[in-house]
Design a protein around this motif. Structure first.
Motif, PDB file in Angstrom:
ATOM      1  N   ASP A   1     -53.608 -23.810  -7.886  1.00 45.93           N
ATOM      2  CA  ASP A   1     -53.087 -24.862  -7.019  1.00 45.93           C
ATOM      3  C   ASP A   1     -53.980 -24.961  -5.783  1.00 45.93           C
ATOM      4  O   ASP A   1     -54.126 -23.988  -5.038  1.00 45.93           O
ATOM      5  CB  ASP A   1     -51.656 -24.505  -6.601  1.00 45.93           C
ATOM      6  N   PRO A   2     -54.615 -26.122  -5.532  1.00 45.31           N
ATOM      7  CA  PRO A   2     -55.487 -26.241  -4.354  1.00 45.31           C
ATOM      8  C   PRO A   2     -54.782 -25.910  -3.050  1.00 45.31           C
ATOM      9  O   PRO A   2     -55.421 -25.472  -2.088  1.00 45.31           O
ATOM     10  CB  PRO A   2     -55.925 -27.710  -4.392  1.00 45.31           C
ATOM     11  N   GLY A   3     -53.450 -26.110  -3.008  1.00 48.52           N
ATOM     12  CA  GLY A   3     -52.701 -25.817  -1.802  1.00 48.52           C
ATOM     13  C   GLY A   3     -52.590 -24.340  -1.488  1.00 48.52           C
ATOM     14  O   GLY A   3     -52.133 -23.968  -0.399  1.00 48.52           O
ATOM     15  N   LEU A   4     -53.016 -23.476  -2.427  1.00 48.13           N
ATOM     16  CA  LEU A   4     -52.965 -22.030  -2.205  1.00 48.13           C
ATOM     17  C   LEU A   4     -54.318 -21.465  -1.798  1.00 48.13           C
ATOM     18  O   LEU A   4     -54.492 -20.245  -1.728  1.00 48.13           O
ATOM     19  CB  LEU A   4     -52.478 -21.321  -3.476  1.00 48.13           C
ATOM     20  N   LEU A   5     -55.286 -22.361  -1.526  1.00 48.22           N
ATOM     21  CA  LEU A   5     -56.631 -21.913  -1.165  1.00 48.22           C
ATOM     22  C   LEU A   5     -56.877 -22.016   0.330  1.00 48.22           C
ATOM     23  O   LEU A   5     -56.338 -22.902   1.014  1.00 48.22           O
ATOM     24  CB  LEU A   5     -57.683 -22.756  -1.895  1.00 48.22           C
ATOM     25  N   HIS A   6     -57.667 -21.104   0.833  1.00 52.64           N
ATOM     26  CA  HIS A   6     -58.159 -21.115   2.210  1.00 52.64           C
ATOM     27  C   HIS A   6     -59.581 -20.570   2.148  1.00 52.64           C
ATOM     28  O   HIS A   6     -59.913 -19.788   1.258  1.00 52.64           O
ATOM     29  CB  HIS A   6     -57.290 -20.234   3.104  1.00 52.64           C
ATOM     30  N   VAL A   7     -60.432 -20.994   3.056  1.00 58.19           N
ATOM     31  CA  VAL A   7     -61.806 -20.499   3.043  1.00 58.19           C
ATOM     32  C   VAL A   7     -62.211 -20.072   4.444  1.00 58.19           C
ATOM     33  O   VAL A   7     -61.613 -20.480   5.443  1.00 58.19           O
ATOM     34  CB  VAL A   7     -62.803 -21.571   2.531  1.00 58.19           C
ATOM     35  N   THR A   8     -63.247 -19.218   4.481  1.00 59.74           N
ATOM     36  CA  THR A   8     -63.878 -18.890   5.752  1.00 59.74           C
ATOM     37  C   THR A   8     -65.329 -19.342   5.688  1.00 59.74           C
ATOM     38  O   THR A   8     -65.951 -19.345   4.616  1.00 59.74           O
ATOM     39  CB  THR A   8     -63.823 -17.376   6.038  1.00 59.74           C
ATOM     40  N   VAL A   9     -65.866 -19.729   6.840  1.00 57.52           N
ATOM     41  CA  VAL A   9     -67.220 -20.278   6.938  1.00 57.52           C
ATOM     42  C   VAL A   9     -67.879 -19.714   8.191  1.00 57.52           C
ATOM     43  O   VAL A   9     -67.213 -19.483   9.214  1.00 57.52           O
ATOM     44  CB  VAL A   9     -67.184 -21.824   6.982  1.00 57.52           C
ATOM     45  N   PHE A  10     -69.184 -19.498   8.115  1.00 50.79           N
ATOM     46  CA  PHE A  10     -69.935 -18.983   9.250  1.00 50.79           C
ATOM     47  C   PHE A  10     -69.911 -19.969  10.409  1.00 50.79           C
ATOM     48  O   PHE A  10     -70.264 -21.144  10.260  1.00 50.79           O
ATOM     49  CB  PHE A  10     -71.381 -18.712   8.826  1.00 50.79           C
ATOM     50  N   GLY A  11     -69.482 -19.480  11.587  1.00 49.60           N
ATOM     51  CA  GLY A  11     -69.314 -20.351  12.734  1.00 49.60           C
ATOM     52  C   GLY A  11     -70.498 -20.431  13.666  1.00 49.60           C
ATOM     53  O   GLY A  11     -70.462 -21.168  14.655  1.00 49.60           O
TER      54      GLY A  11
END
Length: 389
Positions: free
Chosen positions: A115-125
Motif C-alpha cells: 500500500d503506497p500509504g504505508l511508505l515513507h522515505v528519507t533523503v539527503f538534505g
C-alpha cells in the motif's frame, strides 16, 4: 508470497528492464581484501563501481549472501540477522537515481502489492560539502510519498575513503495504527530498501571528487522483506525460519530472545562452514568460533547437558539448500561437535583459573582480562559469563 518467489519476482522485474543477473559470490571476499566477510551485494562489485567495465554490461541484478558481524549484538530484534540474502541492483554509469527510485517504487507497490500509504522515505538534505538531493525529492514528490530530510543518515560511504554519495531509504510502516511520525522518530517505520547515488570518491583529506561515472547501488535484505510482505512481526517468523520455529523450541526450552539467537547463529554457522571456514583464534575462524560459543552459552545457561549433536538433520539440510551450498551435511555437524568439545574443556579450565585466590573478592580489571586472555586463552566475554554464574 514465499521467499523464493519474492527473490524470483525481484530478479525478473529487473531483467525485464535490461538488467543481467550475476551469480552471487560466497561469503569470502577475494584474496587480499581486508574485509573478513562479504557484507553487502556491492562488495564484490567495488572495482566496477570505481570505473572498471563489467563483462555483463551496465545494468546488473543479483542475490548475494552476506554476513555482518557489526549486527551481532542486535540479533534477536525483529529485523537483524547475522547471515542473510541481499537483493541488489546496479547502474554502472547508465541510469541515475530517479529512475532507480521510480522502478523501486513500482516493484514495491505493483509487483509486491505494498500500500503506497504505508511508505515513507528519507533523503539527503545537504551539508557544507554538497547540496540536497533535489532529484530524489522531486521523484518522491511525484509519487506523493512523504519525505524526511537527514544528513548523516542519508550519506553512504564504503569506509573513510573511496566511493560515496547520497542515498534515499524506503521505509514501510509496521504499526497497528495509521502511519504517524517519521522514520528517525518512530522505529515502527522499518527500512526496506536503500538506493545509493554513488557519485563521489572521498580522498584521505576528506575532500570529494567526482567518480568517473555516476553509479546507482541498491540493496535490501530478502528475509526482512519477506517478513514484511508476509505480515510477520519479525524476520524469525518469515517462511525461511519455519522449520527452525517448529523444531528448536521443543528441543531446547529457551526464552524468546535466546531462541532467536540460537536459530540465527546456528543457521549462520552452517553457512559459514559451508563456505569453507573452520574455527580458529583469528580472523574468519574466530567469528565462527564466537558464533558457536554464543549458542552454547545460551543453551548451557539452564542446562549444561544440552548438545549440538541434537540439532536435527533437517535444519542443516534446509540451510544448505536455502543458501545454495553443495556440502555434505555431516561436515557442519562434525565441525560443530568438535567446537563444542573444545568449549567444554575451555570452560572447565576457566572455572579452575578463576577459582584462584588472586581473582576472588574483587572485580576484575583490564590487567586481569589481558592476563586471562594471553596466558589462558580465556576471552573477555567468556570470563564475564563465568563470573556472573
Amino acid at each position: 508470497m514465499d521467499t523464493e518467489e519474492i527473490a524470483r519476482t525481484f530478479v525478473s522485474y529487473y531483467e525485464e528492464r535490461g538488467h543481467r543477473r550475476i551469480i552471487g559470490s560466497t561469503l569470502l571476499p577475494p584474496p587480499g581484501d581486508p574485509v573478513l566477510f562479504t557484507t553487502s551485494g556491492m562488495h564484490p562489485l567495488t572495482p566496477y563501481l570505481e570505473g572498471r567495465t563489467h563483462p555483463l554490461g551496465s545494468r546488473l541484478v543479483n542475490v548475494q549472501r552476506c554476513l555482518r558481524t557489526t549486527d551481532l549484538d542486535e540479533v534477536g530484534d525483529p529485523t537483524h540477522l547475522t547471515v542473510f540474502d541481499m537483493l541488489g541492483t546496479w547502474s554502472l554509469g547508465d541510469y541515475d537515481g530517479p529512475q532507480s527510485l521510480d522502478w523501486g517504487y513500482g516493484l514495491l507497490t505493483e509487483g509486491f502489492g505494498v500500500d503506497p500509504g504505508l511508505l515513507h522515505v528519507t533523503v539527503f538534505g545537504g551539508d557544507d560539502r554538497t547540496g540536497p538531493d533535489t532529484e530524489s525529492l522531486e521523484l518522491w514528490g511525484k509519487h506523493g510519498v512523504p519525505v524526511e530530510l537527514t544528513v548523516e543518515d542519508n550519506w553512504w560511504s564504503n569506509g573513510p575513503t573511496g566511493p560515496c554519495g547520497p542515498d534515499s531509504e524506503i521505509f514501510l510502516w509496521t504499526g497497528d495504527t495509521p502511519p504517524r511520525s517519521t522514520p528517525t522518530r518512530d522505529d515502527r517505520w522499518v527500512e526496506v530498501w536503500n538506493h545509493v547515488m554513488m557519485r563521489h570518491r572521498r580522498l584521505e583529506d576528506g575532500s570529494l571528487v567526482p567518480l568517473p561515472r555516476r553509479n546507482v547501488d541498491t540493496g535490501l535484505g530478502l528475509e526482512r522483506l519477506a517478513s514484511l510482505l508476509q505480515g510477520r512481526t519479525s524476520v524469525f517468523e518469515c517462511d525461511v525460519f519455519a522449520p527452525w520455529r517448529r523444531l528448536v523450541p521443543p528441543l531446547w526450552l529457551l526464552d524468546e530472545p535466546s531462541t532467536r539467537l540460537v536459530c540465527d547463529h546456528l543457521r549462520s554457522t552452517v553457512v559459514v562452514i559451508g563456505d569453507g571456514v573452520r574455527p580458529s583464534n583469528t580472523g574468519r575462524g574466530y567469528v565462527l568460533r564466537r558464533l558457536v560459543r554464543r549458542v552454547l552459552t545460551a543453551l548451557w545457561r539452564d542446562d549444561p547437558s544440552r548438545s549440538l549433536g541434537d540439532l536435527p538433520d533437517e535444519l542443516i539440510r534446509h540451510t544448505l539448500d536455502r543458501f545454495r551450498l553443495s556440502v555434505d551435511p555431516d561436515e557442519p555437524r562434525r565441525v560443530l561437535l568438535e567446537e563444542e568439545r573444545r568449549f567444554r574443556r575451555l570452560l572447565e579450565r576457566g572455572r579452575q583459573v578463576l577459582a584462584r585466590p588472586r581473582f576472588q573478592g574483587r572485580p576484575l580489571d583490564e590487567e586481569d582480562f589481558l592476563y586471562l586472555h594471553d596466558t589462558h586463552g580465556l576471552p573477555r566475554d567468556l570470563v564475564v559469563s563465568l563470573r556472573s554464574r
